[in-house]
Structure formats: structure tokens, C-alpha cells
Design a protein around this motif. Sequence first.
Motif, PDB file in Angstrom:
ATOM      1  N   ILE A   1      -5.184  -6.088  10.617  1.00  0.00           N
ATOM      2  CA  ILE A   1      -3.819  -5.717  11.002  1.00  0.00           C
ATOM      3  C   ILE A   1      -3.493  -4.305  10.510  1.00  0.00           C
ATOM      4  CG2 ILE A   1      -1.383  -6.258  10.632  1.00  0.00           C
ATOM      5  CD1 ILE A   1      -2.133  -9.190  10.576  1.00  0.00           C
ATOM      6  N   SER A   2      -3.928  -3.966   9.311  1.00  0.00           N
ATOM      7  CA  SER A   2      -3.673  -2.620   8.786  1.00  0.00           C
ATOM      8  C   SER A   2      -4.377  -1.566   9.634  1.00  0.00           C
ATOM      9  CB  SER A   2      -4.149  -2.535   7.329  1.00  0.00           C
ATOM     10  OG  SER A   2      -3.457  -3.470   6.517  1.00  0.00           O
ATOM     11  N   GLY A   3      -5.619  -1.848  10.039  1.00  0.00           N
ATOM     12  CA  GLY A   3      -6.318  -0.909  10.912  1.00  0.00           C
ATOM     13  C   GLY A   3      -5.655  -0.767  12.268  1.00  0.00           C
ATOM     14  N   PHE A   4      -5.156  -1.878  12.804  1.00  0.00           N
ATOM     15  CA  PHE A   4      -4.454  -1.822  14.084  1.00  0.00           C
ATOM     16  C   PHE A   4      -3.169  -1.012  13.978  1.00  0.00           C
ATOM     17  CE2 PHE A   4      -1.011  -3.816  16.575  1.00  0.00           C
ATOM     18  CZ  PHE A   4      -1.438  -3.469  17.848  1.00  0.00           C
ATOM     19  N   VAL A   5      -2.455  -1.152  12.884  1.00  0.00           N
ATOM     20  CA  VAL A   5      -1.181  -0.455  12.710  1.00  0.00           C
ATOM     21  C   VAL A   5      -1.392   1.048  12.571  1.00  0.00           C
ATOM     22  CG1 VAL A   5       0.716  -0.104  11.083  1.00  0.00           C
ATOM     23  CG2 VAL A   5       0.101  -2.419  11.785  1.00  0.00           C
ATOM     24  N   PHE A   6      -2.371   1.445  11.755  1.00  0.00           N
ATOM     25  CA  PHE A   6      -2.511   2.869  11.441  1.00  0.00           C
ATOM     26  C   PHE A   6      -3.549   3.599  12.299  1.00  0.00           C
ATOM     27  CE2 PHE A   6      -0.684   1.103   7.545  1.00  0.00           C
ATOM     28  CZ  PHE A   6       0.339   2.003   7.327  1.00  0.00           C
TER      29      PHE A   6
ATOM     30  N   SER B   1       1.701   2.420  17.433  1.00  0.00           N
ATOM     31  CA  SER B   1       2.966   3.143  17.295  1.00  0.00           C
ATOM     32  C   SER B   1       3.363   3.881  18.560  1.00  0.00           C
ATOM     33  CB  SER B   1       2.875   4.134  16.126  1.00  0.00           C
ATOM     34  OG  SER B   1       1.781   5.013  16.308  1.00  0.00           O
ATOM     35  N   THR B   2       2.447   3.949  19.533  1.00  0.00           N
ATOM     36  CA  THR B   2       2.796   4.632  20.789  1.00  0.00           C
ATOM     37  C   THR B   2       3.563   3.737  21.738  1.00  0.00           C
ATOM     38  OG1 THR B   2       0.670   4.012  21.752  1.00  0.00           O
ATOM     39  CG2 THR B   2       0.770   6.121  20.588  1.00  0.00           C
TER      40      THR B   2
ATOM     41  N   ALA C   1      -2.565   0.863   1.450  1.00  0.00           N
ATOM     42  CA  ALA C   1      -2.392   2.243   0.995  1.00  0.00           C
ATOM     43  C   ALA C   1      -3.496   3.147   1.533  1.00  0.00           C
ATOM     44  CB  ALA C   1      -2.369   2.269  -0.530  1.00  0.00           C
ATOM     45  N   VAL C   2      -4.728   2.670   1.490  1.00  0.00           N
ATOM     46  CA  VAL C   2      -5.843   3.496   1.966  1.00  0.00           C
ATOM     47  C   VAL C   2      -5.729   3.742   3.472  1.00  0.00           C
ATOM     48  CG1 VAL C   2      -8.340   3.536   2.298  1.00  0.00           C
ATOM     49  CG2 VAL C   2      -7.389   2.813   0.112  1.00  0.00           C
ATOM     50  N   PHE C   3      -5.461   2.688   4.249  1.00  0.00           N
ATOM     51  CA  PHE C   3      -5.308   2.865   5.694  1.00  0.00           C
ATOM     52  C   PHE C   3      -4.147   3.818   6.005  1.00  0.00           C
ATOM     53  CE2 PHE C   3      -7.922  -0.962   6.258  1.00  0.00           C
ATOM     54  CZ  PHE C   3      -8.671  -0.582   7.354  1.00  0.00           C
ATOM     55  N   GLY C   4      -3.029   3.652   5.300  1.00  0.00           N
ATOM     56  CA  GLY C   4      -1.876   4.501   5.564  1.00  0.00           C
ATOM     57  C   GLY C   4      -2.129   5.959   5.229  1.00  0.00           C
ATOM     58  N   LEU C   5      -2.739   6.229   4.089  1.00  0.00           N
ATOM     59  CA  LEU C   5      -2.986   7.611   3.686  1.00  0.00           C
ATOM     60  C   LEU C   5      -4.001   8.286   4.613  1.00  0.00           C
ATOM     61  CD1 LEU C   5      -3.123   7.147  -0.190  1.00  0.00           C
ATOM     62  CD2 LEU C   5      -1.360   8.332   1.111  1.00  0.00           C
TER      63      LEU C   5
END
Length: 300
Positions: A97-102, A107-108, A143-147
Amino acid sequence: MGSLRLEPLRDSAAQSKAICESCRTRSGAASEVKGQPAAPRRSAWGWAAGTGVLWWLSDAVGIMVFLPLLVVWRHPPRSLPGHPVHSAGLLTCHALISGFVFFGGASTWLDQTSIAYLTFPVALLIAVNAGSHLATLAVAVVAVFGLVGTLNGVGPFTFSTPTTDHLLLELFLAINAGSTLFVHGLAAAQRNAANQLREGFDRFRSLAALSADWYWETDVNHRFTRVSGRAVDSGLLDPANFIGRSRWELPCVVTDEERQRHDSAMARRESFRDLMLTRLNMGDTPRHVSISGEPVLDES
């Protein structure tokens, strides 16, 4: 001849007047442009304050995310808490899910920054059901995916100025880390309290088993509903002879004084100690027993 000499002078005077008018017009236009209010510029103090806040927030988020991870993983777990497959599945789902989000371009076609909060449900499930190792790892994964995503210009925090994007990302990571660790702390405290209660109950049963041969419970009519203990386990006492009967419906020998003391305490719903009687249904020979009881009342 005289008129021919004055004509160039008239032309020169007209040209000079036109030039002067043009200069005055240009000067007035310049004055009007110069008189317009200038665009506000950010002061050096404002820039320094904004940079300092962003820097402080970045350090605080770094501490919230990575310090618990380092402290907890200093001692790796021998096994995953709970069901290992369930815990590993939750962490894998959280990473996907984190990979899909970031990085998945979500977000498009969804609301820009709110898409980041899709990582919350699984993170909270990990916080409640998994141990400290997986809870801190779940915080670090987001945090890692977001950064990495934001630094590469993808994800829900890349639609404004770099400073604003950085600030929104840091706030999101702070909320994610704080809520996940807080929920995990509450769940861990509840589990510890339940374990302590269970251990205390087991310890009480062990101590009680050392001090008494058997235990009994009666209903509101003083009829036996439960009989257990070492005497039952060893076969010395058969619960079927007690269930559904009152104490005085069983064969026994008791003095009038002891029976009156027992009946008075039961009528007043008070505890009694060391009721002495002789049981005739506990084996081949009569047995002298000492019985104590404590009332258990419901809220009504």
C-alpha cells in the motif's frame, strides 16, 4: 529675406516644444510606474524562521521514526508475535500500500495529500496485533517510501513548492509515527494487564490448591453448582453427589451450634470460617472436614 530666416527658427522652436512635451509625458509615465506598490518580498528573518522550523520538524520526525526502530531492533525477536504468517502478511500488505501511494500514481486520480492516509488502517492493525518490532518497522516503511518518492518528484507531496511539499510530508510522517506508536502502546499495556491478571489468577489457584482439598460453589438457594479440587481429581469425592443439593441434604454429622452458626452467616450473606462436620460420603470411612465460605454477590 527676413521671413525666410525666421521660418527655420519657428520650426526649431516647435520641435523643441514637442520634445519637451514628450519628455514631460515620459517622465510622468515613469513616475506613475515608479509610484506603483512593489511586490512584497519575504524578509530574511521570515526565511530564517521558516527554515528553522522545517529543520527542527525534520529532526523531530527523524527521532520519532528511527529512534524506536533502533532501540527495539537492538534485540531481534526470536519469533514473530502472534501468528507468524498473519504478522508477515500484514507487514507485506502495508509495504504494498505504501508503494502504491507514493510510487503507483494514485495521487493523479485521487485527492492529492489525502491519498497518503490510505497507509493508516494496516499500520494501526499492525500496531494492535503485532509486537514492537513490527510496529516500529511499519513506521519506518512509510517514512522511507515517502522520503524517496518525494525526493524523486512522485507521490502525494509533489504538487506545490519544495518547501511546502517538505513541510506537508514531515507533518504526515509525524502523525503516522505518533498515532501508530501510541496505539501500539495502548494495545501493549492492555496485553500486559491481561497477562498479569491471568498470572495472578493462576498463582491464586496454585496457592489455593496447596491450602484446600476441594472447592465448591452454590447458587442463591445454597445448592451446589460446582465442586472441584484435589479431592475430585484423586477420585475421593464425586461431584455428582453434590450438584443440585444443599449442604444439609448430604449425609453428615454436625453439632447444632455449628449448624446455627453456618445458617446465620448464610442468611446474612456473610462469610464463615472453619465449619466443623463429619462427611459420610467421602470414601469408605467418615472424614472430618473444615469448611469455609465467602459470598459472591453480583451488582444487582
